[in-house]
Enzyme design. Structure first.
Site, PDB file in Angstrom:
ATOM      1  N   ASP A  85      -9.789   7.653  -6.129  1.00 62.98           N
ATOM      2  CA  ASP A  85      -9.668   6.454  -5.300  1.00 62.98           C
ATOM      3  C   ASP A  85     -10.802   6.446  -4.294  1.00 62.98           C
ATOM      4  O   ASP A  85     -11.454   7.461  -4.041  1.00 62.98           O
ATOM      5  CB  ASP A  85      -8.306   6.455  -4.588  1.00 62.98           C
ATOM      6  CG  ASP A  85      -8.018   5.126  -3.885  1.00 62.98           C
ATOM      7  OD1 ASP A  85      -8.738   4.142  -4.158  1.00 62.98           O
ATOM      8  OD2 ASP A  85      -7.098   5.081  -3.051  1.00 62.98           O
ATOM      9  N   LYS A  86     -11.032   5.253  -3.735  1.00 60.64           N
ATOM     10  CA  LYS A  86     -12.060   5.084  -2.716  1.00 60.64           C
ATOM     11  C   LYS A  86     -11.394   4.532  -1.469  1.00 60.64           C
ATOM     12  O   LYS A  86     -10.477   3.717  -1.566  1.00 60.64           O
ATOM     13  CB  LYS A  86     -13.086   4.084  -3.249  1.00 60.64           C
ATOM     14  CG  LYS A  86     -14.260   3.835  -2.372  1.00 60.64           C
ATOM     15  CD  LYS A  86     -14.476   2.497  -1.707  1.00 60.64           C
ATOM     16  CE  LYS A  86     -13.701   1.291  -1.945  1.00 60.64           C
ATOM     17  NZ  LYS A  86     -13.987   0.192  -0.992  1.00 60.64           N
ATOM     18  N   HIS A  87     -11.848   4.966  -0.313  1.00 58.26           N
ATOM     19  CA  HIS A  87     -11.358   4.366   0.930  1.00 58.26           C
ATOM     20  C   HIS A  87     -12.546   3.893   1.751  1.00 58.26           C
ATOM     21  O   HIS A  87     -13.503   4.633   1.944  1.00 58.26           O
ATOM     22  CB  HIS A  87     -10.553   5.381   1.753  1.00 58.26           C
ATOM     23  CG  HIS A  87     -10.104   4.802   3.057  1.00 58.26           C
ATOM     24  ND1 HIS A  87      -8.995   4.004   3.155  1.00 58.26           N
ATOM     25  CD2 HIS A  87     -10.644   4.833   4.291  1.00 58.26           C
ATOM     26  CE1 HIS A  87      -8.850   3.598   4.404  1.00 58.26           C
ATOM     27  NE2 HIS A  87      -9.848   4.077   5.119  1.00 58.26           N
ATOM     28  N   SER A  88     -12.454   2.671   2.240  1.00 60.34           N
ATOM     29  CA  SER A  88     -13.493   2.167   3.134  1.00 60.34           C
ATOM     30  C   SER A  88     -12.881   2.002   4.517  1.00 60.34           C
ATOM     31  O   SER A  88     -11.727   1.586   4.645  1.00 60.34           O
ATOM     32  CB  SER A  88     -13.997   0.821   2.626  1.00 60.34           C
ATOM     33  OG  SER A  88     -14.635   0.123   3.686  1.00 60.34           O
ATOM     34  N   THR A 125      -8.360  -5.861   1.478  1.00 61.76           N
ATOM     35  CA  THR A 125      -8.325  -6.036   0.022  1.00 61.76           C
ATOM     36  C   THR A 125      -7.063  -6.769  -0.423  1.00 61.76           C
ATOM     37  O   THR A 125      -7.112  -7.613  -1.318  1.00 61.76           O
ATOM     38  CB  THR A 125      -8.415  -4.647  -0.641  1.00 61.76           C
ATOM     39  OG1 THR A 125      -9.657  -4.070  -0.239  1.00 61.76           O
ATOM     40  CG2 THR A 125      -8.363  -4.726  -2.150  1.00 61.76           C
ATOM     41  N   ARG A 173      -0.725   3.762  18.947  1.00 54.00           N
ATOM     42  CA  ARG A 173      -2.138   3.964  19.332  1.00 54.00           C
ATOM     43  C   ARG A 173      -2.787   2.641  19.700  1.00 54.00           C
ATOM     44  O   ARG A 173      -3.593   2.564  20.618  1.00 54.00           O
ATOM     45  CB  ARG A 173      -2.909   4.616  18.177  1.00 54.00           C
ATOM     46  CG  ARG A 173      -2.586   6.101  18.005  1.00 54.00           C
ATOM     47  CD  ARG A 173      -3.096   6.613  16.662  1.00 54.00           C
ATOM     48  NE  ARG A 173      -4.521   6.417  16.501  1.00 54.00           N
ATOM     49  CZ  ARG A 173      -5.116   6.175  15.338  1.00 54.00           C
ATOM     50  NH1 ARG A 173      -4.422   6.103  14.218  1.00 54.00           N
ATOM     51  NH2 ARG A 173      -6.422   6.008  15.275  1.00 54.00           N
ATOM     52  N   SER A 188      -4.577   9.463  10.113  1.00 52.56           N
ATOM     53  CA  SER A 188      -3.993   8.186   9.749  1.00 52.56           C
ATOM     54  C   SER A 188      -4.437   7.771   8.341  1.00 52.56           C
ATOM     55  O   SER A 188      -3.621   7.436   7.481  1.00 52.56           O
ATOM     56  CB  SER A 188      -4.413   7.144  10.790  1.00 52.56           C
ATOM     57  OG  SER A 188      -4.070   5.858  10.381  1.00 52.56           O
ATOM     58  N   LYS A 192      -2.048   8.600   4.314  1.00 57.46           N
ATOM     59  CA  LYS A 192      -1.728   7.593   3.288  1.00 57.46           C
ATOM     60  C   LYS A 192      -2.438   7.930   1.972  1.00 57.46           C
ATOM     61  O   LYS A 192      -1.849   7.837   0.897  1.00 57.46           O
ATOM     62  CB  LYS A 192      -2.149   6.208   3.776  1.00 57.46           C
ATOM     63  CG  LYS A 192      -1.293   5.708   4.931  1.00 57.46           C
ATOM     64  CD  LYS A 192      -1.851   4.467   5.612  1.00 57.46           C
ATOM     65  CE  LYS A 192      -2.987   4.776   6.526  1.00 57.46           C
ATOM     66  NZ  LYS A 192      -3.318   3.782   7.541  1.00 57.46           N
ATOM     67  N   LYS A 193      -3.718   8.301   2.064  1.00 57.58           N
ATOM     68  CA  LYS A 193      -4.482   8.557   0.833  1.00 57.58           C
ATOM     69  C   LYS A 193      -3.981   9.800   0.105  1.00 57.58           C
ATOM     70  O   LYS A 193      -3.968   9.843  -1.123  1.00 57.58           O
ATOM     71  CB  LYS A 193      -5.981   8.694   1.154  1.00 57.58           C
ATOM     72  CG  LYS A 193      -6.648   7.362   1.416  1.00 57.58           C
ATOM     73  CD  LYS A 193      -6.812   6.546   0.129  1.00 57.58           C
ATOM     74  CE  LYS A 193      -6.807   5.053   0.419  1.00 57.58           C
ATOM     75  NZ  LYS A 193      -6.868   4.212  -0.781  1.00 57.58           N
TER      76      LYS A 193
HETATM   77  N1  URA Z   1      -7.526   2.870   9.398  1.00 62.22           N
HETATM   78  C1  URA Z   1      -6.372   3.552   9.410  1.00 62.22           C
HETATM   79  O1  URA Z   1      -5.614   3.539   8.459  1.00 62.22           O
HETATM   80  N2  URA Z   1      -6.077   4.271  10.505  1.00 62.22           N
HETATM   81  C2  URA Z   1      -6.889   4.357  11.587  1.00 62.22           C
HETATM   82  O2  URA Z   1      -6.567   5.045  12.521  1.00 62.22           O
HETATM   83  C3  URA Z   1      -8.082   3.628  11.546  1.00 62.22           C
HETATM   84  C4  URA Z   1      -8.390   2.887  10.443  1.00 62.22           C
END
Ligand code: URA
Length: 437
Positions: A85-88, A125, A173, A188, A192-193
């Site tokens: 997977d990719k995260h931006s 997305t 936050r 954070s 999730k990833k």
């Molecule tokens: N994206 C996230 O999921 N968490 C953050 O803290 C910042 C960007």
């Protein structure tokens, strides 16, 4: 740990004074915060202490792991192909997940992607995909798995069961001035990833005016932190720090970005950055997954899947499997919502583009109705900007700088001054900026 051994204020004091926290304390802290035994005020105090004192990679890994374990974790054991997977970190015009997931899937790597919605002026997305009529982003774990199995990729939204501690902490936050902390951002994103379960993770850390991280030093620090924790958690990982001073590609706005993604998947070799960056991010997904032995062969395979139509076909199958209209892959203009008013903004003078401000363009898209002012807002998928000019390009006086797609002509015209303020034209020459920093 029983209640007698756990004194929250002592943990806050330790971090306040700059000491490292134990893994067991971090684990207990997050478990209690997630189930409501630990109040927001103590979590806020610890978040602020972390903001000022930072965390070591070991502490950040422990925090990430504890947050990941606050909800469901997915496993892809038994799937016939490797997962990536990719995260931006998000930017203006960043539609890359949409062409990337089916392209990488067409090369033999499964892409189970859990994406987010737009945050502030950066598009999301999920919002883009939901501009395809019928496309369902709310699949449960079983259906998500079935689509990944059948098609090779699926892009869905975060369920309530995925890293719930992050959901709670992120909201806190947001209102306590503790968002821009590298260990908290890392935990954070990665909680999730990692819960999503892909074996390979590629990070696109955006840097510049339209990004969260404004300087290369900060972007690099976040990239290093994401890599240390992802690798510490046993994943293959790579990161690119990429430019986000001007919007990515030629469009910004939800349906418009789907149409541009289809252009990329059609193999259109004309490049404005979005195609090239899609390929640059896809390469490590293939090499780290073991599908391609090196960068050159990964690139050749990706080009082949674009040229043959296999990537576009995978996209159409994913859309169909998630309830969307697959004709979007053949004729996006017939399927996607179209804004009623399209207004060209002519260049006030001739010359070379020296600046196309991503932040300014992002604000225009939000004001058109393409982004949210409050989390509860609904967005208009049809609005946005297209035919964006790029830094380094020559332009004649009166030629369009871009097109505004709006609900009414008056709404478009009201934003022309902001569009003009986001552009700077000089006598030139101006070099096209690097995509990858
Ligand atoms: N994206 C996230 O999921 N968490 C953050 O803290 C910042 C960007």
């Amino acid at each position: 740990m029983n209640d007698d051994d756990f004194v929250p204020q002592w943990i806050i004091e330790r971090k306040r004074d700059g000491a490292a926290l134990d893994e067991a304390d971090i684990r207990e802290w997050i478990a209690r915060y997630a189930d409501g035994r630990l109040p927001d005020y103590q979590m806020a105090a610890l978040a602020m202490a972390i903001y000022f004192r930072g965390m070591s990679p070991e502490e950040t890994l422990a925090l990430t792991d504890a947050m990941m374990r606050s909800g469901d974790t997915l496993s892809w054991d038994g799937l016939a192909r490797p997962t990536a997977d990719k995260h931006s970190t998000g930017g203006i015009g960043d539609k890359l997940s949409i062409p990337l997931a089916p392209l990488v899937a067409a090369c033999g790597v499964a892409v189970p992607m859990i994406s987010g919605r737009g945050l502030g002026i950066t598009g999301g997305t999920l919002d883009k995909l939901e501009s395809i009529p019928g496309y369902d982003t709310h699949l449960d774990n079983a259906r998500f798995r079935a689509v990944v199995d059948a098609v090779g990729c699926s892009i869905i939204g975060q369920t309530d069961r995925l890293a719930p501690a992050d959901r709670k902490l992120y909201a806190l936050r947001d209102v306590t001035g503790t968002v821009p902390s590298i260990p908290l951002i890392t935990a954070s994103i990665l909680s999730k990833k990692l819960a999503e379960g892909a074996a390979t993770l590629v990070f696109d850390v955006k840097c510049g005016a339209g990004a969260f991280m404004k300087t290369p030093a900060d972007a690099r620090a976040l990239a290093d932190s994401l890599l240390a924790v992802a690798r510490g958690a046993g994943r293959h990982a790579e990161a690119l720090v990429t430019a986000m001073d001007q919007p990515l590609g030629r469009t910004a706005g939800n349906a418009l970005e789907i149409a541009e993604s289809v252009e990329i998947l059609r193999g259109d070799p004309a490049d404005d950055g979005a195609r090239e960056l899609t390929l640059r991010l896809a390469v490590p997904m293939l090499t780290l997954s073991g599908v391609s032995p090196d960068e050159a062969s990964a690139r050749a395979l990706l080009e082949k899947k674009l040229a043959s139509g296999a990537a576009l076909e995978t996209f159409a199958r994913m859309v169909e499997a998630q309830g969307g209209d697959p004709r979007v892959a053949e004729a996006p203009e017939k399927v996607l919502p179209q804004a009623p008013a399209v207004v060209e903004v002519p260049a006030p003078r001739g010359g070379v583009l020296a600046r196309v401000d991503a932040d300014g363009i992002g604000r225009v898209v939000l004001l058109l109705g393409g982004g949210r002012r409050a989390v509860t807002d609904t967005i208009d998928p049809s609005v946005g900007v297209s035919c964006l000019s790029k830094v380094g390009e020559e332009i004649e006086q009166g030629e369009p700088l871009l097109r505004i797609h709006a609900r009414t002509r008056a709404e478009a015209e009201a934003l022309v001054p902001q569009v003009l303020a986001a552009h700077e034209i000089v006598d030139g020459p101006v070099a096209a900026p690097a995509l990858v920093l």
